[in-house]
Design an enzyme around this catalytic site. Structure first.
Site, PDB file in Angstrom:
ATOM      1  N   GLY A 154       2.267 -50.112 -44.138  1.00 30.12           N
ATOM      2  CA  GLY A 154       1.442 -50.614 -42.964  1.00 30.12           C
ATOM      3  C   GLY A 154       0.067 -50.825 -43.705  1.00 30.12           C
ATOM      4  CB  CYS A 155      -2.521 -53.480 -42.758  1.00 26.22           C
ATOM      5  SG  CYS A 155      -2.225 -53.381 -40.545  1.00 26.22           S
ATOM      6  CE1 TYR A 156      -6.170 -50.364 -38.478  1.00 20.69           C
ATOM      7  CE2 TYR A 156      -4.523 -51.004 -37.194  1.00 20.69           C
ATOM      8  CZ  TYR A 156      -5.860 -51.466 -36.857  1.00 20.69           C
ATOM      9  OH  TYR A 156      -5.980 -51.355 -36.517  1.00 20.69           O
TER      10      TYR A 156
END
Length: 351
Positions: A154-156
């Site tokens: 995921g990005c986070y």
């Protein structure tokens, strides 16, 4: 018609931000040709209808989602789909003999019960969860080599894990003390419309959301626990900021000793030596999101506080590139045994 010698790539979810960013980046990849752009909602329409910036660049109509047809057109499939969709589609693609890089969250968690708790969808079969290689390139890149199925982080988690793992592995920070304050541009919410991303609601505004409930929490904890070899829990708060691209993850942790900013710089530069897309800033220099925009870089900076015994770690990425499409291509390169930087030589767009 496919170009001889090039890997044929299909992109499922081509009308989302992650999918269209894959198109932008893969257009410059010397060993890949896009042979199918796929959308379940817009099949048959020219892709430039939804994305006029592709006019004269990608002159192709959107294909429907049919695993057998995809297998006839492609060797590798990028699934840039909403959560819950890939769980059903990816097994069919794998059974058809295709390689897959999945950009959804459906295969990141190894425990199906955790997935159902946090994502509110039925979990994929355990066999596929076990097969999926978690593709955090700078940490687990050797696992991607020769793999047929990679789950893109995921990005986070990408920004956060790259910022925390060297310190966790070295034993320099207390695993039970980690607080993460993360902020994302509006593109992180996807292309769909909602009140939360309505211009009048987000412009000149700052919103915290999904406090203690964000689906990326178990992903972060899963990886940190593996690295620490003990259960790690974190406090993780996300915010939406009125900008298009970018993530800043600001992490606070108690130090297990007395360390300076230069100590952290040296530790991280040694850990990420030879990894081209992590840039560790000089002591006292804190990165900003604009400094990585449009690129596959993750920039990291530190502020050590001897008074409180805490370290502040700031990690920034472009959420659509390093947090999605760029890292997916980086994983493809590792999967195929190619140079890690192929198709990713983009200087950040500044200002």
């Amino acid at each position: 018609m496919a170009v001889e010698g090039k890997l044929r790539a299909a992109i499922v979810g081509s009308t989302g931000y992650g999918g269209v960013e894959l198109i932008r980046l893969l257009q410059s990849h010397p060993k890949v040709e896009i042979t199918s752009v796929i959308s379940s909602s817009s099949a048959g329409a020219p892709i430039e209808e939804g994305f006029p910036h592709l006019t004269g660049i990608v002159e192709r109509s959107l294909d429907g989602v049919d695993p057998a047809e995809i297998a006839g057109r492609a060797d590798i499939v990028f699934t840039a789909t909403p959560s819950g969709v890939s769980a059903k589609l990816v097994p069919q693609l794998l059974e058809a003999g295709l390689k897959v890089v999945d950009l959804s969250g459906d295969f990141r968690l190894k425990n199906g019960a955790d997935y159902e708790q946090w994502y509110k969808h039925p979990a994929p079969a355990d066999a596929y969860l076990e097969q999926a290689v978690y593709g955090l390139c700078e940490v687990f890149g050797e696992r991607a080599a020769g793999a047929g199925f990679i789950s893109n982080p995921g990005c986070y988690p990408t920004a956060t894990l790259l910022g925390l793992i060297p310190a966790i592995e070295a034993g320099w920070i207390k695993p039970d003390s980690i607080i993460i304050d993360a902020k994302s541009g509006v593109s992180g919410a996807g292309r769909g419309t909602s009140l939360m991303v309505h211009f009048a609601e987000i412009n000149e505004n700052l919103k915290a959301y999904k406090i203690n409930k964000h689906q990326h929490i178990p992903e972060i904890e899963q990886v940190l626990s593996e690295i620490a070899e003990e259960q790690v829990t974190v406090t993780f708060t996300t915010h939406l900021v009125p900008m298009n691209r970018g993530i800043m993850s600001t992490m606070y942790a108690g130090m297990k000793g007395s360390y300076t900013e230069q100590d952290f710089v040296d530790l991280y530069r040694k850990y990420y030596a030879g990894r081209p897309y992590v840039r560790v800033r000089d002591a006292g220099i804190i990165p900003a999101t604009k400094e990585v925009s449009g690129s596959n870089y993750c920039d990291i900076g530190f502020a050590a506080d001897a008074r409180t015994g805490r370290i502040t770690i700031v990690s920034v990425i472009d959420n659509i590139v390093k947090g999605a499409a760029g890292q997916a291509i980086q994983n493809l390169n590792l999967m195929m045994g190619w140079e890690e930087t192929l198709g990713l030589g983009y200087t950040p767009v500044y200002p």
